[in-house]
Design a protein around this motif. Structure first.
Motif, PDB file in Angstrom:
ATOM      1  N   ALA A  51      39.182 -15.612 -11.666  1.00  9.00           N
ATOM      2  CA  ALA A  51      39.143 -16.645 -12.816  1.00  9.00           C
ATOM      3  C   ALA A  51      40.389 -16.521 -13.322  1.00  9.00           C
ATOM      4  O   ALA A  51      41.196 -15.777 -13.106  1.00  9.00           O
ATOM      5  N   GLY A  52      40.837 -17.781 -13.805  1.00  8.92           N
ATOM      6  CA  GLY A  52      41.942 -18.416 -14.271  1.00  8.92           C
ATOM      7  C   GLY A  52      42.061 -18.033 -15.757  1.00  8.92           C
ATOM      8  O   GLY A  52      43.074 -18.019 -16.466  1.00  8.92           O
ATOM      9  N   ALA A  53      40.646 -18.353 -16.403  1.00  2.98           N
ATOM     10  CA  ALA A  53      40.768 -18.207 -17.824  1.00  2.98           C
ATOM     11  C   ALA A  53      39.111 -18.018 -18.405  1.00  2.98           C
ATOM     12  O   ALA A  53      38.324 -18.276 -17.365  1.00  2.98           O
ATOM     13  N   ASN A 109      44.971 -11.372 -24.944  1.00  2.00           N
ATOM     14  CA  ASN A 109      45.715 -12.553 -24.809  1.00  2.00           C
ATOM     15  C   ASN A 109      44.526 -13.670 -25.396  1.00  2.00           C
ATOM     16  O   ASN A 109      43.876 -14.092 -24.637  1.00  2.00           O
ATOM     17  N   LEU A 110      44.067 -13.606 -26.570  1.00  2.00           N
ATOM     18  CA  LEU A 110      43.085 -14.594 -27.107  1.00  2.00           C
ATOM     19  C   LEU A 110      43.715 -15.643 -27.977  1.00  2.00           C
ATOM     20  O   LEU A 110      44.371 -15.414 -28.829  1.00  2.00           O
ATOM     21  N   VAL A 123      41.700 -29.497 -23.926  1.00  4.45           N
ATOM     22  CA  VAL A 123      42.255 -29.581 -22.445  1.00  4.45           C
ATOM     23  C   VAL A 123      43.647 -29.171 -22.407  1.00  4.45           C
ATOM     24  O   VAL A 123      43.895 -28.140 -21.247  1.00  4.45           O
ATOM     25  N   SER A 124      44.484 -29.518 -23.131  1.00  4.36           N
ATOM     26  CA  SER A 124      45.948 -29.213 -23.365  1.00  4.36           C
ATOM     27  C   SER A 124      46.092 -27.480 -23.379  1.00  4.36           C
ATOM     28  O   SER A 124      47.112 -26.930 -22.764  1.00  4.36           O
ATOM     29  N   THR A 125      45.326 -26.936 -24.325  1.00  2.00           N
ATOM     30  CA  THR A 125      45.258 -25.754 -24.391  1.00  2.00           C
ATOM     31  C   THR A 125      44.774 -24.945 -23.150  1.00  2.00           C
ATOM     32  O   THR A 125      45.412 -24.013 -22.772  1.00  2.00           O
ATOM     33  N   LEU A 126      43.957 -25.406 -22.416  1.00  5.26           N
ATOM     34  CA  LEU A 126      43.439 -24.763 -21.216  1.00  5.26           C
ATOM     35  C   LEU A 126      44.375 -24.823 -20.172  1.00  5.26           C
ATOM     36  O   LEU A 126      44.576 -24.196 -19.459  1.00  5.26           O
ATOM     37  N   GLN A 127      44.969 -25.964 -20.095  1.00 10.56           N
ATOM     38  CA  GLN A 127      45.886 -26.300 -18.827  1.00 10.56           C
ATOM     39  C   GLN A 127      47.223 -25.276 -19.131  1.00 10.56           C
ATOM     40  O   GLN A 127      47.675 -24.717 -18.088  1.00 10.56           O
ATOM     41  N   ALA A 128      47.501 -25.215 -20.281  1.00  8.41           N
ATOM     42  CA  ALA A 128      48.785 -24.163 -20.792  1.00  8.41           C
ATOM     43  C   ALA A 128      48.053 -22.816 -20.175  1.00  8.41           C
ATOM     44  O   ALA A 128      49.237 -21.951 -19.800  1.00  8.41           O
ATOM     45  N   ALA A 129      46.945 -22.408 -20.566  1.00 11.10           N
ATOM     46  CA  ALA A 129      46.533 -21.085 -20.244  1.00 11.10           C
ATOM     47  C   ALA A 129      46.580 -20.978 -18.727  1.00 11.10           C
ATOM     48  O   ALA A 129      46.847 -19.774 -18.172  1.00 11.10           O
ATOM     49  N   LEU A 130      45.996 -22.149 -17.970  1.00 13.12           N
ATOM     50  CA  LEU A 130      45.976 -21.777 -16.695  1.00 13.12           C
ATOM     51  C   LEU A 130      47.388 -21.973 -15.888  1.00 13.12           C
ATOM     52  O   LEU A 130      47.556 -21.048 -14.962  1.00 13.12           O
TER      53      LEU A 130
END
Length: 422
Positions: A51-53, A109-110, A123-130
């Motif tokens: 998994a990535g996130a 890392n939460l 979406v931008s938060t998730l893309q940064a996490a990935l």
């Protein structure tokens, strides 16, 4: 999906209402693969497949779920820092919100997002996490490639050691065999029985020498694969037998200084490789008529809590090692033999000493009035606190700080009263 394809998928835990659908739709429209789970515990099972996130609604984050995820997060390899995104209800900061924050700390890392969240922000938060997770995978692959390269270097050095040993052993055996051949001829042409017996006795001694060389060679290749009780002095003696002919040819005098020496629990084959390398290097550095002194004794390493152990010191009267090379002597591809060496021997030796929780040091002088090099290896009777000891490993089957003391060369290589103080 394969494990590699799973690496950047997003696990979603949103058990109430239409949250799961509202989360998945913007992910799908942005080309982000997602996998829904009913509970945080079920998501943990999927996490093992890659998994990535993780996106997690706050109501799904129960205390048992925090405990399970925190335990798994704590087991991450050094390259990993798995991102978790928590969708929390908005509101003011109070004692209750602070308590929940403290409970979530073990998750690492939460990232906290208050609902309702704008789709663009989400979406931008998730893309940064990935992207962060992708860089972690790059680091993982880099570490794996480095590990594979180091293993290849270790195998290369082992082959080089085997080649040098084979050449040395062939030379050691060839000389007494030639003597036996000549003695057999002399026996056949002897004019008396007494003369023939004299030749026979010499031939028997030469054959005994061959037998001893073969015995020591077999011991080297038949070392147990587990830690055992070993005496450093015995390994030194067996190594010197393999270099006997080379020592005699170069007229190098050996001075053994074996004092009280306790057995240690160690991998005998690995220590034999270290000792063969140190003695071989000393012989290569020595001029004809030089001296090689080997000392083994019980001692304590005072700068590390007075650890009891055994110290092996190998000193030669060669030309010494320049300060420039000395600074990086224990790194790969650093050596003093030019094209004739691999530059891996001391690096491998330091790795082996490190696995035994020991230390290896070098002092060298290039001064014309007192040239020489001294290597000192300290091997503890027990490993440092916090490390699983080899003594434990020997009972349950299942690794150095390298110090280059380049600023304080020995006053004189022989005698060695103070060349390696603890």
């Amino acid at each position: 999906m394969t494990g590699q394809e799973n690496e950047l998928r997003v696990l979603v835990v949103a058990p109430t209402g239409r949250d799961g659908l509202l989360i998945s739709n913007p992910l799908d429209s942005n080309g982000i693969s997602s996998f829904p789970s009913a509970t945080a515990e079920m998501a943990l099972v999927e996490f093992e497949a890659g998994a990535g996130a993780l996106i997690l609604a706050e109501e799904a984050l129960t205390l048992p779920a925090i405990s399970l995820w925190a335990a798994r997060i704590a087991e991450q390899p050094s390259w990993s820092d798995f991102p978790l995104i928590l969708l929390a209800a908005g509101g003011e900061i109070n004692e209750e919100s602070r308590r929940r924050m403290r409970v979530r700390e073990p998750l690492g890392n939460l990232v906290l997002l208050e609902r309702p969240v704008r789709p663009e922000t989400f979406v931008s938060t998730l893309q940064a996490a990935l992207r962060s997770r992708g860089r972690q995978y790059q680091m993982r692959d880099y570490i794996a490639r480095n590990h594979a390269a180091e293993e290849a270097l270790r195998r290369s050095e082992k082959l080089a050691v085997a080649g040098r040993l084979a050449a040395s052993i062939s030379h050691e055996i060839n000389n007494p065999l030639a003597s036996v051949t000549n003695l057999l001829y002399l026996i056949g042409t002897s004019s008396s029985l007494q003369e023939a017996k004299k030749h026979k006795e010499i031939a028997e001694k030469e054959l005994a020498r061959i037998s001893e060389i073969v015995t020591q060679t077999l011991r080297f290749y038949r070392e147990p694969s587990k830690p055992t009780l070993v005496f450093i002095t015995e390994i030194v003696d067996s190594a010197l037998i393999l270099y006997q002919s080379k020592l005699a040819y170069a007229e190098i005098a050996i001075e053994r200084d074996f004092r009280e020496c306790s057995p240690i629990v160690a991998m005998a084959g690995e220590l034999r490789q270290v000792i063969l390398n140190l003695i071989g290097n000393a012989l290569d550095a020595s001029n004809p008529g030089g001296r090689l002194r080997i000392r083994v004794s019980n001692t304590r390493e005072h700068r590390n809590g007075a650890r009891p152990g055994v110290r092996l010191t190998v000193a030669d009267s060669g030309s010494g090692i320049s300060p420039e090379i000395r600074k990086t002597l224990f790194e790969p591809f650093v050596g003093t033999k030019g094209d004739t060496g691999t530059g891996l021997g001391l690096w491998i030796s330091s790795e082996i000493v490190n696995r035994h929780s020991g230390t290896i040091q070098v002092k060298s002088s290039t001064l014309s009035q007192s040239p020489g090099t001294v290597f000192s290896v300290f091997l503890p009777l027990e490993q440092k606190a916090g490390h699983r000891s080899l003594r434990e490993a020997s009972m349950t089957p299942d690794g150095n700080r390298k110090d280059t003391l380049s600023d304080s060369p020995p006053e004189i290589a022989f005698p060695m009263q103070r060349e390696m103080a603890t």
